[in-house]
Motif scaffolding. Sequence first.
Motif, mmCIF file in Angstrom:
data_model
loop_
_atom_site.group_PDB
_atom_site.id
_atom_site.type_symbol
_atom_site.label_atom_id
_atom_site.label_comp_id
_atom_site.label_asym_id
_atom_site.label_seq_id
_atom_site.Cartn_x
_atom_site.Cartn_y
_atom_site.Cartn_z
ATOM 1 N N ASP A 21 13.197 37.095 -35.317
ATOM 2 C CA ASP A 21 12.598 36.149 -34.365
ATOM 3 C C ASP A 21 11.117 35.931 -34.675
ATOM 4 O OD1 ASP A 21 14.977 35.751 -33.006
ATOM 5 O OD2 ASP A 21 14.493 37.174 -31.407
ATOM 6 N N SER A 22 10.430 37.009 -35.013
ATOM 7 C CA SER A 22 9.015 36.901 -35.361
ATOM 8 C C SER A 22 8.827 36.086 -36.646
ATOM 9 C CB SER A 22 8.420 38.299 -35.530
ATOM 10 O OG SER A 22 7.069 38.230 -35.876
ATOM 11 N N LEU A 23 9.657 36.356 -37.641
ATOM 12 C CA LEU A 23 9.596 35.591 -38.893
ATOM 13 C C LEU A 23 9.905 34.117 -38.655
ATOM 14 C CD1 LEU A 23 11.367 38.030 -41.357
ATOM 15 C CD2 LEU A 23 8.961 37.355 -41.393
ATOM 16 N N MET A 24 10.858 33.857 -37.763
ATOM 17 C CA MET A 24 11.224 32.483 -37.462
ATOM 18 C C MET A 24 10.043 31.743 -36.830
ATOM 19 S SD MET A 24 14.653 31.107 -35.530
ATOM 20 C CE MET A 24 14.380 32.143 -34.128
ATOM 21 N N SER A 25 9.324 32.411 -35.950
ATOM 22 C CA SER A 25 8.138 31.803 -35.335
ATOM 23 C C SER A 25 7.073 31.504 -36.387
ATOM 24 C CB SER A 25 7.558 32.735 -34.275
ATOM 25 O OG SER A 25 8.434 32.865 -33.206
ATOM 26 N N ASP A 26 6.859 32.437 -37.304
ATOM 27 C CA ASP A 26 5.881 32.230 -38.372
ATOM 28 C C ASP A 26 6.274 31.047 -39.251
ATOM 29 O OD1 ASP A 26 4.477 34.411 -37.439
ATOM 30 O OD2 ASP A 26 5.231 35.780 -38.980
ATOM 31 N N ALA A 27 7.555 30.977 -39.598
ATOM 32 C CA ALA A 27 8.030 29.881 -40.438
ATOM 33 C C ALA A 27 7.895 28.539 -39.721
ATOM 34 C CB ALA A 27 9.481 30.125 -40.860
ATOM 35 N N ALA A 28 8.182 28.513 -38.443
ATOM 36 C CA ALA A 28 8.064 27.271 -37.664
ATOM 37 C C ALA A 28 6.603 26.826 -37.590
ATOM 38 C CB ALA A 28 8.628 27.462 -36.266
ATOM 39 N N ARG A 29 5.711 27.775 -37.416
ATOM 40 C CA ARG A 29 4.293 27.441 -37.330
ATOM 41 C C ARG A 29 3.784 26.848 -38.646
ATOM 42 N NH1 ARG A 29 2.225 32.342 -36.219
ATOM 43 N NH2 ARG A 29 1.929 32.695 -38.128
ATOM 44 N N CYS A 30 4.401 27.229 -39.762
ATOM 45 C CA CYS A 30 3.999 26.720 -41.082
ATOM 46 C C CYS A 30 4.855 25.541 -41.531
ATOM 47 C CB CYS A 30 4.079 27.846 -42.109
ATOM 48 S SG CYS A 30 2.884 29.148 -41.806
#
Length: 67
Positions: free
Chosen positions: A17-26
Amino acid sequence: MMDERRDVALAIKSCLDSLMSDAARCDLEDLVRFISLAAMAAEEAAVAHDPKAGHLKALMASSAGHC
């Protein structure tokens, strides 16, 4: 053993979930979709190894324990 498997699946889902948020932000939309599928699989694994699956779904709805 079931509790350990559930806990590991929850830890993996939290990190995904944390990685998904990072990817979405980028703006890495393809990666977001891929990670979301992996996060769903981790959630299903956690629910499958939890005799109190209803409580687990409530926990997953919150942001507690995220990496």
